[in-house]
Scaffold this motif. Sequence first.
Motif, short mmCIF file in Angstrom:
data_model
loop_
_atom_site.label_atom_id
_atom_site.label_comp_id
_atom_site.label_asym_id
_atom_site.label_seq_id
_atom_site.Cartn_x
_atom_site.Cartn_y
_atom_site.Cartn_z
N GLY A 87 25.38 -100.44 -19.59
CA GLY A 87 24.46 -100.99 -20.43
C GLY A 87 23.66 -102.15 -19.82
O GLY A 87 22.91 -102.97 -20.47
N GLY A 88 23.50 -102.10 -18.38
CA GLY A 88 22.48 -103.37 -17.96
C GLY A 88 23.26 -104.65 -17.75
O GLY A 88 24.49 -104.62 -18.02
N GLU A 89 22.29 -105.72 -17.59
CA GLU A 89 23.06 -106.82 -17.34
C GLU A 89 23.42 -107.50 -18.76
O GLU A 89 22.79 -107.44 -19.70
N ALA A 90 24.55 -108.10 -18.69
CA ALA A 90 25.52 -108.64 -19.95
C ALA A 90 26.31 -109.60 -19.72
O ALA A 90 26.52 -109.95 -18.38
N VAL A 91 26.84 -110.31 -20.76
CA VAL A 91 28.03 -111.15 -20.46
C VAL A 91 29.11 -110.51 -21.20
O VAL A 91 29.01 -109.93 -22.20
N LEU A 92 30.38 -110.98 -20.60
CA LEU A 92 31.58 -110.21 -20.97
C LEU A 92 32.43 -111.27 -21.75
O LEU A 92 32.67 -112.59 -21.58
N ASN A 93 32.76 -110.69 -22.84
CA ASN A 93 33.57 -111.50 -24.02
C ASN A 93 35.26 -111.39 -23.25
O ASN A 93 35.70 -110.65 -22.52
N GLN A 94 35.91 -112.15 -24.14
CA GLN A 94 37.31 -112.49 -23.74
C GLN A 94 38.21 -111.36 -24.23
O GLN A 94 37.63 -110.29 -24.55
N HIS A 95 39.40 -111.00 -23.48
CA HIS A 95 40.04 -109.99 -23.54
C HIS A 95 39.92 -108.64 -22.72
O HIS A 95 40.31 -107.54 -22.91
N ILE A 96 38.69 -108.86 -21.61
CA ILE A 96 38.22 -108.00 -21.03
C ILE A 96 38.16 -108.38 -19.44
O ILE A 96 37.59 -109.36 -19.19
N PHE A 97 38.83 -107.75 -18.45
CA PHE A 97 38.58 -108.06 -16.95
C PHE A 97 37.46 -107.52 -16.40
O PHE A 97 37.16 -106.09 -16.78
N ARG A 98 36.74 -108.19 -15.67
CA ARG A 98 35.78 -107.44 -14.82
C ARG A 98 36.60 -106.97 -13.58
O ARG A 98 37.17 -107.92 -12.92
N VAL A 99 36.64 -105.88 -12.90
CA VAL A 99 37.60 -105.62 -11.99
C VAL A 99 36.40 -105.27 -10.56
O VAL A 99 35.72 -104.45 -10.67
N ASP A 100 36.69 -106.18 -9.79
CA ASP A 100 35.85 -106.31 -8.56
C ASP A 100 36.63 -105.70 -7.42
O ASP A 100 37.82 -106.00 -7.39
N PHE A 101 35.94 -104.77 -6.70
CA PHE A 101 36.88 -103.90 -5.62
C PHE A 101 35.81 -103.78 -4.55
O PHE A 101 34.70 -103.58 -4.64
N ALA A 102 36.52 -103.31 -3.25
CA ALA A 102 35.66 -102.74 -2.07
C ALA A 102 35.11 -101.45 -2.41
O ALA A 102 36.09 -100.28 -2.37
N ARG A 103 33.78 -101.28 -2.67
CA ARG A 103 33.42 -99.83 -2.91
C ARG A 103 33.70 -98.84 -1.76
O ARG A 103 33.02 -97.77 -1.81
N THR A 104 33.47 -99.46 -0.75
CA THR A 104 33.52 -98.68 0.72
C THR A 104 35.00 -97.93 0.70
O THR A 104 35.04 -96.94 1.55
N LEU A 105 35.91 -98.36 0.16
CA LEU A 105 37.29 -97.84 0.19
C LEU A 105 37.64 -97.13 -1.03
O LEU A 105 38.75 -96.34 -1.02
N LEU A 106 37.11 -97.65 -2.08
CA LEU A 106 37.57 -97.17 -3.71
C LEU A 106 36.28 -96.42 -4.23
O LEU A 106 35.41 -97.12 -4.35
N ASP A 107 36.42 -95.33 -4.56
CA ASP A 107 35.34 -94.71 -5.49
C ASP A 107 35.20 -95.30 -6.98
O ASP A 107 36.55 -95.37 -7.58
N LEU A 108 34.38 -95.60 -7.59
CA LEU A 108 34.43 -96.24 -8.78
C LEU A 108 35.14 -95.41 -10.06
O LEU A 108 35.77 -95.68 -10.67
N LYS A 109 34.71 -93.92 -9.82
CA LYS A 109 35.03 -93.08 -11.00
C LYS A 109 36.68 -92.96 -10.76
O LYS A 109 37.56 -92.83 -11.59
N PHE A 110 36.97 -92.81 -9.38
CA PHE A 110 38.51 -92.68 -8.99
C PHE A 110 39.35 -93.75 -9.69
O PHE A 110 40.33 -93.48 -10.17
N PHE A 111 38.99 -94.89 -9.09
CA PHE A 111 39.61 -96.26 -9.69
C PHE A 111 39.74 -96.37 -10.99
O PHE A 111 40.94 -96.56 -11.72
#
Length: 337
Positions: A87-111
Amino acid sequence: MRELSNGWVEAEIGDLCDLKNGYAFKPSDWTSSGKKIVRIQNLNNPDAHYNHFDGEIRDRFTIQSDDLLFAWSGTPGTSFGAHIWRGGEAVLNQHIFRVDFARTLLDLKFFKLAINETLDELIAKAHGGVGLRHVTKTKFEETRISVPPLKEQRRIVEKIETLFDEIDKGVESLQAAKNTLGLYRQSLLKSAFEGRLTADWRETNADKLEDPEALLASIRTERETRYKAALNDWQQALDTWRKDGGVGRKPAKPKRPAELTNISQDELGLLPNIPKDWSYTKLANLGDLGRGKSKHRPRNDKRLFGGPYPFIQTGEVKAAGRYISKYEATYSELGLE
């Protein structure tokens, strides 16, 4: 340790990513415009209502399209789990993690799929009640997943999406068939209750047909007989109660059945035609409606349960279809009373 395919590794989720927890927005933070505040209910339903925030906030609470999110608090089977934000740029409410990872090693959909494959394990680790559950950051990070090389990850995603598409098409076909069967069922019932299914039988058995008024009279007689039997049982129970000194609740006297309610000519004019030897009557003329109720408080008092009397609840009625044959709880004598 599970057995791994060649080239695969097993790793803890925490070794593959960094987690940023959402911000605890308060109603006083909400604005009528600005960036969307993404709450748990927005993850499974992007069209749900959004609150907005139009102020300064740290980058760790900001998300962009294609960010991987994990709802660590929610109801298992719904919002609980990993989601890809679109949904584009937004801000994240509590009870949700933003999961940051190396996309050269992990595919987004696979993860995302790999995390969701562990949901049963995560739910088992969660704490909270039957409804709302919570997975701590530590428990989430300690959970292990199997990871193949990047090209194989993408091949797995491609295969899964193809199979999911086939499943969705099968579900659509089944739903279409179910809808068609539902229409046929309604048509069949309509034919049955307008006499069309038994027209041939009535023609060949004209001498066996009962007059509609005689049928209603028989119903009236049957109800009166049942009432007299109930009245006799009540009188015996009342005598016993009096002999015992009036201990416990006084037996309630059964109510006399209401008089049969006639259908007016105006009402009949609105109803479908039926065979001449049939008769319309109101449902109240055919029996008595008894409504379940419990006046005891608290309703979950353990003394109410564990006896010989099946305790039928609305969920069991809904799940049963035509006949109710299963139940989870029973009432004791106190529960029945």
